[in-house]
Structures are given as C-alpha cells and as structure tokens.
Design a protein around this motif. Sequence first.
Motif, PDB file in Angstrom:
ATOM      1  N   CYS A 387       0.836  -1.204   0.000  1.00 19.45           N
ATOM      2  CA  CYS A 387       0.000   0.000   0.000  1.00 19.45           C
ATOM      3  C   CYS A 387       0.873   1.257   0.000  1.00 19.45           C
ATOM      4  O   CYS A 387       1.816   1.370   0.784  1.00 19.45           O
ATOM      5  N   TYR A 388       0.524   2.188  -0.875  1.00 17.92           N
ATOM      6  CA  TYR A 388       1.181   3.492  -0.876  1.00 17.92           C
ATOM      7  C   TYR A 388       0.303   4.535  -0.190  1.00 17.92           C
ATOM      8  O   TYR A 388       0.785   5.451   0.471  1.00 17.92           O
ATOM      9  N   SER A 389      -1.001   4.373  -0.357  1.00 16.12           N
ATOM     10  CA  SER A 389      -1.965   5.258   0.287  1.00 16.12           C
ATOM     11  C   SER A 389      -3.257   4.468   0.516  1.00 16.12           C
ATOM     12  O   SER A 389      -3.433   3.393  -0.084  1.00 16.12           O
ATOM     13  N   PRO A 390      -4.168   4.938   1.398  1.00 15.04           N
ATOM     14  CA  PRO A 390      -4.091   6.117   2.253  1.00 15.04           C
ATOM     15  C   PRO A 390      -3.024   5.963   3.339  1.00 15.04           C
ATOM     16  O   PRO A 390      -2.466   4.883   3.529  1.00 15.04           O
ATOM     17  N   LEU A 391      -2.787   7.053   4.030  1.00 15.46           N
ATOM     18  CA  LEU A 391      -1.662   7.123   4.942  1.00 15.46           C
ATOM     19  C   LEU A 391      -1.703   6.041   6.013  1.00 15.46           C
ATOM     20  O   LEU A 391      -0.663   5.481   6.369  1.00 15.46           O
ATOM     21  N   GLU A 392      -2.907   5.693   6.510  1.00 12.05           N
ATOM     22  CA  GLU A 392      -2.962   4.725   7.611  1.00 12.05           C
ATOM     23  C   GLU A 392      -2.553   3.317   7.193  1.00 12.05           C
ATOM     24  O   GLU A 392      -2.253   2.473   8.035  1.00 12.05           O
ATOM     25  N   TYR A 393      -2.530   3.055   5.861  1.00 10.22           N
ATOM     26  CA  TYR A 393      -2.119   1.731   5.385  1.00 10.22           C
ATOM     27  C   TYR A 393      -0.767   1.750   4.670  1.00 10.22           C
ATOM     28  O   TYR A 393      -0.311   0.714   4.194  1.00 10.22           O
ATOM     29  N   ALA A 394      -0.147   2.904   4.559  1.00  7.27           N
ATOM     30  CA  ALA A 394       1.110   3.029   3.818  1.00  7.27           C
ATOM     31  C   ALA A 394       2.156   2.060   4.365  1.00  7.27           C
ATOM     32  O   ALA A 394       2.410   2.010   5.567  1.00  7.27           O
ATOM     33  N   GLY A 395       2.740   1.274   3.464  1.00  5.39           N
ATOM     34  CA  GLY A 395       3.766   0.308   3.846  1.00  5.39           C
ATOM     35  C   GLY A 395       3.222  -1.056   4.188  1.00  5.39           C
ATOM     36  O   GLY A 395       3.998  -2.016   4.334  1.00  5.39           O
ATOM     37  N   ASP A 396       1.904  -1.205   4.301  1.00  2.00           N
ATOM     38  CA  ASP A 396       1.309  -2.505   4.612  1.00  2.00           C
ATOM     39  C   ASP A 396       1.201  -3.350   3.349  1.00  2.00           C
ATOM     40  O   ASP A 396       1.048  -2.833   2.237  1.00  2.00           O
ATOM     41  N   SER A 397       1.221  -4.649   3.545  1.00  4.62           N
ATOM     42  CA  SER A 397       0.971  -5.554   2.434  1.00  4.62           C
ATOM     43  C   SER A 397      -0.469  -5.409   1.968  1.00  4.62           C
ATOM     44  O   SER A 397      -1.399  -5.360   2.782  1.00  4.62           O
ATOM     45  N   VAL A 398      -0.669  -5.346   0.646  1.00  7.92           N
ATOM     46  CA  VAL A 398      -2.025  -5.223   0.107  1.00  7.92           C
ATOM     47  C   VAL A 398      -2.866  -6.439   0.482  1.00  7.92           C
ATOM     48  O   VAL A 398      -4.055  -6.326   0.806  1.00  7.92           O
ATOM     49  N   GLU A 399      -2.249  -7.594   0.468  1.00  9.13           N
ATOM     50  CA  GLU A 399      -2.974  -8.818   0.814  1.00  9.13           C
ATOM     51  C   GLU A 399      -3.495  -8.756   2.251  1.00  9.13           C
ATOM     52  O   GLU A 399      -4.640  -9.128   2.534  1.00  9.13           O
ATOM     53  N   GLU A 400      -2.654  -8.273   3.171  1.00  5.63           N
ATOM     54  CA  GLU A 400      -3.083  -8.159   4.563  1.00  5.63           C
ATOM     55  C   GLU A 400      -4.182  -7.117   4.701  1.00  5.63           C
ATOM     56  O   GLU A 400      -5.116  -7.272   5.500  1.00  5.63           O
ATOM     57  N   TYR A 401      -4.083  -6.047   3.918  1.00  4.44           N
ATOM     58  CA  TYR A 401      -5.126  -5.029   3.946  1.00  4.44           C
ATOM     59  C   TYR A 401      -6.470  -5.623   3.539  1.00  4.44           C
ATOM     60  O   TYR A 401      -7.503  -5.367   4.185  1.00  4.44           O
ATOM     61  N   VAL A 402      -6.468  -6.421   2.451  1.00  3.83           N
ATOM     62  CA  VAL A 402      -7.723  -7.011   1.974  1.00  3.83           C
ATOM     63  C   VAL A 402      -8.312  -7.960   3.006  1.00  3.83           C
ATOM     64  O   VAL A 402      -9.532  -7.976   3.230  1.00  3.83           O
ATOM     65  N   LYS A 403      -7.468  -8.740   3.669  1.00  2.92           N
ATOM     66  CA  LYS A 403      -7.959  -9.645   4.706  1.00  2.92           C
ATOM     67  C   LYS A 403      -8.599  -8.860   5.847  1.00  2.92           C
ATOM     68  O   LYS A 403      -9.676  -9.217   6.340  1.00  2.92           O
ATOM     69  N   ALA A 404      -7.945  -7.784   6.278  1.00  2.67           N
ATOM     70  CA  ALA A 404      -8.493  -6.950   7.349  1.00  2.67           C
ATOM     71  C   ALA A 404      -9.796  -6.293   6.907  1.00  2.67           C
ATOM     72  O   ALA A 404     -10.760  -6.192   7.681  1.00  2.67           O
ATOM     73  N   TYR A 405      -9.847  -5.874   5.673  1.00  4.08           N
ATOM     74  CA  TYR A 405     -11.049  -5.252   5.111  1.00  4.08           C
ATOM     75  C   TYR A 405     -12.223  -6.219   5.180  1.00  4.08           C
ATOM     76  O   TYR A 405     -13.342  -5.847   5.564  1.00  4.08           O
ATOM     77  N   ASN A 406     -11.981  -7.475   4.817  1.00  2.00           N
ATOM     78  CA  ASN A 406     -13.055  -8.458   4.811  1.00  2.00           C
ATOM     79  C   ASN A 406     -13.499  -8.824   6.227  1.00  2.00           C
ATOM     80  O   ASN A 406     -14.673  -9.135   6.454  1.00  2.00           O
ATOM     81  N   ARG A 407     -12.586  -8.791   7.167  1.00  2.00           N
ATOM     82  CA  ARG A 407     -12.959  -9.090   8.549  1.00  2.00           C
ATOM     83  C   ARG A 407     -13.825  -7.981   9.132  1.00  2.00           C
ATOM     84  O   ARG A 407     -14.767  -8.233   9.881  1.00  2.00           O
ATOM     85  N   GLU A 408     -13.492  -6.735   8.777  1.00  2.00           N
ATOM     86  CA  GLU A 408     -14.212  -5.601   9.340  1.00  2.00           C
ATOM     87  C   GLU A 408     -15.568  -5.381   8.679  1.00  2.00           C
ATOM     88  O   GLU A 408     -16.496  -4.876   9.293  1.00  2.00           O
ATOM     89  N   CYS A 409     -15.688  -5.771   7.408  1.00  2.00           N
ATOM     90  CA  CYS A 409     -16.929  -5.519   6.664  1.00  2.00           C
ATOM     91  C   CYS A 409     -17.447  -6.807   6.031  1.00  2.00           C
ATOM     92  O   CYS A 409     -17.538  -6.909   4.798  1.00  2.00           O
ATOM     93  N   PRO A 410     -17.765  -7.829   6.806  1.00  2.00           N
ATOM     94  CA  PRO A 410     -18.144  -9.118   6.227  1.00  2.00           C
ATOM     95  C   PRO A 410     -19.456  -9.093   5.467  1.00  2.00           C
ATOM     96  O   PRO A 410     -19.698  -9.914   4.605  1.00  2.00           O
ATOM     97  N   LYS A 411     -20.355  -8.157   5.803  1.00  2.00           N
ATOM     98  CA  LYS A 411     -21.679  -8.142   5.186  1.00  2.00           C
ATOM     99  C   LYS A 411     -21.849  -7.003   4.189  1.00  2.00           C
ATOM    100  O   LYS A 411     -22.951  -6.689   3.777  1.00  2.00           O
ATOM    101  N   GLN A 412     -20.718  -6.327   3.848  1.00  2.00           N
ATOM    102  CA  GLN A 412     -20.822  -5.137   2.996  1.00  2.00           C
ATOM    103  C   GLN A 412     -21.427  -5.489   1.648  1.00  2.00           C
ATOM    104  O   GLN A 412     -21.046  -6.481   1.028  1.00  2.00           O
ATOM    105  N   GLN A 413     -22.396  -4.688   1.221  1.00  2.00           N
ATOM    106  CA  GLN A 413     -23.020  -4.910  -0.069  1.00  2.00           C
ATOM    107  C   GLN A 413     -22.049  -4.540  -1.187  1.00  2.00           C
ATOM    108  O   GLN A 413     -21.248  -3.628  -1.051  1.00  2.00           O
ATOM    109  N   SER A 414     -22.166  -5.237  -2.291  1.00  2.00           N
ATOM    110  CA  SER A 414     -21.243  -4.988  -3.394  1.00  2.00           C
ATOM    111  C   SER A 414     -21.585  -3.693  -4.096  1.00  2.00           C
ATOM    112  O   SER A 414     -22.729  -3.264  -4.128  1.00  2.00           O
TER     113      SER A 414
END
Length: 453
Positions: A387-414
């Motif tokens: 991740c390059y941006s946003p700032l709170e994710y800068a330097g994180d692995s994109v794969e880890e970001y996606v996993k965290a995203y899915n954990r936080e928003c499991p029911k999010q509508q497409s």
Amino acid sequence: MQYEMLRYRRCWREATDLRLASVIPGHSAAWSLRRPCEGPRRHSRSGPSGLVSPNCLESTESGHVFVDCQERRLSFIPTANTWSNKPKHLLLARNRIKVLPDGAFLGYENLDSLDLQQNQISLVEDGAFQGLTKLTTLLLQHNRLQTLSEEALIPMPNLGYLRLYDNPWNCLCPMDSLVRTLQVPSNRNLGNHARCAKPIWLKNMKLKHIDPELLCKEPDPANNQQSDETGYTGVLEPSSIQSKPDATTVCFTYHYPQIRMDCSNRGLTEVPSGIPDNVVHIDLSHNSISHLKARDFHAAKSLRTLNLSNNNMEHLDKGSLTGLLHLQELDLSNNNLTFVQHGVLEDLYFLLHLKLEGNLWVCDYSIQYMVYWLSLHPGVSPSGLVCYSPLEYAGDSVEEYVKAYNRECPKQQSRPDQDQTDPELWNTLMEAQADEKKKQSADLSIISSEKKP
C-alpha cells in the motif's frame, strides 16, 4: 600499455646480454641462441595474429556452439582458430569494428548466423563473407554503411534473413546491384526497412520500393525538388502518417540464442507497432509509456518476458495484455499504477513472476481484483504489492489489507463493479441471498398450510 613497457624492458635486457657476451669473457651467451627481439607483430587483414584471445563466452545450446563477443570493445574479427569449437552462431554486436576486409571470416564455414549490429562498420569489401556458404542470418543494422555491393552477398547462397536498416545509405549508382537483389521476390526477408539517407530527392525511400533506374539517373539541375511547379516530384515517396513507431527500426533485435528486442531508453511514448510474433523477450523499460492500450501486444504471441518498468505508467486498458498466453515474467515496477482494473490479467495463464514494487498502490476497494486474481493463480510469485496510500495503510501488504477489510466488513453490499470484489465477499452475499430464499420458501409453505381446510 603495461604489456608494451614490459616487452620493451625484456628486449633491452636481451640486447644488453648479447653485447656483453661478445666483449666479456665468461659472460653467459645463452641469449645469443635466441631469436632477437622482434618489432611489433604484423596484423593480418582478418585481424591481429598472435594476440590474446578476446574474453568471449563460448557455450552450447541444443547442440549448437555459440560464441558471444558482444560489448568486448573489439575493433577486429577474431580468427576462427581462437575458439575451442567451430561456432554455429557468432555474436559481435556492440563493438568497435569499422571495416570488414576480404577474407574476414575465413575458417568460419560452419556459421549459421552472424550478428554485427551496433558497430561502426562503414566498409564491407566484396570478399568479406567468403566461405560463409551455410550462413542464413546476417545482421548489419545500426552501422555506418553508405553502400554495399551485391558481390558481397554472393558467397552466401543460403542467406534468408538480412537486416540493413539504420544505416546512412547513399542511394546512387553503386547501390544499383544491391537494390535489384533486394527486390527479387524470393528475397522477401532481405533488407526490409532499410531506407535511403541521401541524395535528398530519395531520402527516406525504402530500398525495397525504390526504382533502381533512378539510382544512376541524375536529376535535372534546373529543377528544384522543393518547387511545386518544376520540382523533381516523380520519385518522392508519399509521406504517411504513422500513429506508432515501428519496433523493427526503433529497437535493437537480437536473434540468438533466443529472439529478443531491446527497446529501452528509446524515448517511446507508446508501445511500438510491428513487434514480430516470434520475439521471446522484449525490454521497454526506461521510456515514457504512460498508458497500455488494448491490443498493444496482440501479435507478440511468443513473448516469455515483458519489461515495462520505469515508464511513469498510470493505466492498463482491459485487453492490453491480450494474447500473451505464454508470458512467464511481467515487470511493472517503478511506475505510477494505483490499481489494475478487472480483466487485465486474464490471459496470463502461465505467469510465474510479477514485479510490482515502486508503484502508487491505493488500498481501497479497487485493489481487490489484483488480490483475487493472485489467489486464483498460486503459481505466480508477486513482489512489491504494498500500500502506498491512504496514509494509515502506507507500507502494509495489500494482501493483509484485503484480509483486514473483509474481517471488518463481512456483510458489505457490493458496488456496481462487484466483479472486482474479493471472492469472500461474493460468497457472503450469495449465502445471504440463499438464506433469504429459504426464508421466503418457508413462509410460503406456512401460508399454504394455513389455507388448507
């Protein structure tokens, strides 16, 4: 220089010992039995004799002996007895060779290909290729040739591939025999893309298309070719607007051991057209290609490696990599990519290495297609997807970001572009839809049972 100094000192000692042996009784006369120190060794026409062998690489692939003397600062053709085996392919590109004298390749009778591109060759004597009866490929592009006689080609009866472009051809009478030879229908792969540099009235005309009668015909000096009324307009090739540069003239092409094109640092703003379908490797790095368009590589069906690094690239169209079914390595590093849209990677069935570092990856909803595609292609080894941006994710692995995203928003509508979502989200939505259908079916069953008497 150091070698010459040592040789000079040895010669001086030999001469001194000889003089002392003749005037001092008992002084060793051993030196007198040796040959006196000779002057500089003479050079043969085909190259210096007795010199240390150039530091070239000898190798064997598929039973063919390759001698790679590229970028060795050679100004001469090494003699054939330099090598431990008779080469089938001799690579002499990017050296400092200026003249090919008569008999330059005597002893190389087994050669199948000869690469002399990117030298400083301005003269090829008629007997330079004597003995090369088996030669099928000769590369002379990117040199300083102004003229070449048909006589030089006669010793190569099996020549089927000749490259002459990017030479300053002087299209006058001495070129008559060569032009006629290139225009023979059976010689369709000889001299393609080569153009006249002068005289002015023939400039930029292809040797393949020029009327040979014009080479020995001087224009009327009373005419001015730039005049609309009296100009020498009968021989000018119509100007054509080309939307793209041609790869065969812009790039350096190397044929052995595998066909590759070096298009790096050529000032390109888009992928050149005319990439041959047999090119295996192409380097388009360090240009200014900001946008890959659909079908840019549709003809390059044999590509195994594609380097697009350091181009300031911002966007890849869907279909821009279509047809690259055999691609194994794709380098997109050091560009300005923020995401890859759905469908761009779908043809890359055999990709093994994907270089992505140095881009501006934005970790939001749009990045999930990349992670989804990688999850379906476990054989691909990606690097640099951070991740390059946003700032709170800068330097994180994109794969880890996606996993965290899915954990936080499991029911999010497409979103409307739900084909770019992660499969876990899709599964969640489908499960929810299935539960809803079951509930509706159960409700209908209850209502139906209540209506029965």
